[in-house]
Design a protein around this motif. Structure first.
Motif, PDB file in Angstrom:
ATOM      1  N   ARG A  38       0.688  -1.294  -0.031  1.00  0.00           N
ATOM      2  CA  ARG A  38      -0.166  -0.023   0.070  1.00  0.00           C
ATOM      3  C   ARG A  38       0.979   1.326  -0.066  1.00  0.00           C
ATOM      4  O   ARG A  38       0.548   2.286  -0.714  1.00  0.00           O
ATOM      5  N   ALA A  41       2.683   1.791  -3.363  1.00  0.00           N
ATOM      6  CA  ALA A  41       1.557   2.150  -4.579  1.00  0.00           C
ATOM      7  C   ALA A  41       1.374   3.554  -4.400  1.00  0.00           C
ATOM      8  O   ALA A  41       1.449   4.468  -5.279  1.00  0.00           O
ATOM      9  N   THR A  47      -2.447   2.464  -8.187  1.00  0.00           N
ATOM     10  CA  THR A  47      -3.335   1.455  -7.586  1.00  0.00           C
ATOM     11  C   THR A  47      -2.147   0.219  -7.100  1.00  0.00           C
ATOM     12  O   THR A  47      -1.203  -0.045  -7.901  1.00  0.00           O
ATOM     13  N   THR A  48      -2.660  -0.473  -6.150  1.00  0.00           N
ATOM     14  CA  THR A  48      -2.016  -1.719  -5.820  1.00  0.00           C
ATOM     15  C   THR A  48      -1.915  -2.946  -6.843  1.00  0.00           C
ATOM     16  O   THR A  48      -1.141  -3.664  -6.936  1.00  0.00           O
TER      17      THR A  48
END
Length: 219
Positions: A38, A41, A47-48
């Motif tokens: 997390r 990113a 986004t992950t």
């Protein structure tokens, strides 16, 4: 490979490099506990899910980060000493160019990897391999300087432990003072007083860069 394939390959490589660079920065600033998907990113503004287009999983990223550390903090030193040839003092000066005058090698990266190694057997293995390589490189330099095998080994260890300690303590000398102090470190570590002919920081810098003492007509 078609042009589109080469472009896709370059883009994929660039994406991996961006993730690895972000991981390096987080490892240095926050340690391994901060190195999560997390946070990675978020640092890249993606986004992950984008992570899995570049890596098969976190261990894939971790291995790439270990290789990044090798490439950034060890490969330039190996190349510099190898390119310097058989003269031991030229090898020593080449090492100074890489570790003191250039900015690519980051002691903070070393510190972060050593801390990471406490909780990661794989990182500990890579760290041990790299440190053995560095010490062996220095030992060969001291052999080239004329020391016998045992003395070369001991001087290599002293030199390496000095470098590790300097980085771990995060000493921030005045740049000119650090260059002038190199004259004394060189004398203590190599037994050579060549750099003592330098009277200013700029002369020390020039000697390290050229291998020639101040006033040399060949400079």
């Amino acid at each position: 490979m078609p042009q589109s394939g080469r472009l896709q390959s370059r883009m994929a490589h660039a994406a991996r490099e961006a993730w690895v660079d972000a991981a390096r920065d987080i490892l240095i600033s926050g340690g391994f506990p901060a190195l999560n998907l997390r946070g990675l990113a978020g640092s890249l503004g993606v986004t992950t899910g984008a992570f899995y287009s570049a890596f098969s999983g976190l261990e894939d990223l971790h291995e790439a980060l270990r290789q990044k550390w090798r490439d950034q903090n060890t490969t330039p030193l190996v190349a510099a000493l190898t390119d310097a040839g058989a003269d031991g003092f030229r090898q020593y000066l080449a090492g100074l160019r890489v570790t003191v005058l250039e900015t690519g090698i980051d002691p903070r990266f070393d510190n972060a990897v050593r801390e990471w190694a406490h909780s990661s057997p794989r990182t500990a293995q890579v760290l041990a391999e790299v440190e053995a390589l560095r010490i062996d490189l220095l030992a060969r330099m001291f052999l080239a300087l004329g020391f016998d095998d045992k003395r070369a080994q001991i001087r290599a260890r002293i030199t390496y432990f000095h470098q590790v300690g300097y980085g771990a303590m995060e000493i921030h000398d005045d740049p000119d003072e650090r260059l002038l102090n190199l004259r004394f470190y060189a004398e203590a570590l190599t037994g050579r007083s060549d750099l003592m002919v330098c009277g200013t920081a700029e002369e020390v810098r020039a000697f390290i860069l050229t291998g020639l003492p101040p006033g040399s007509k060949s400079r």
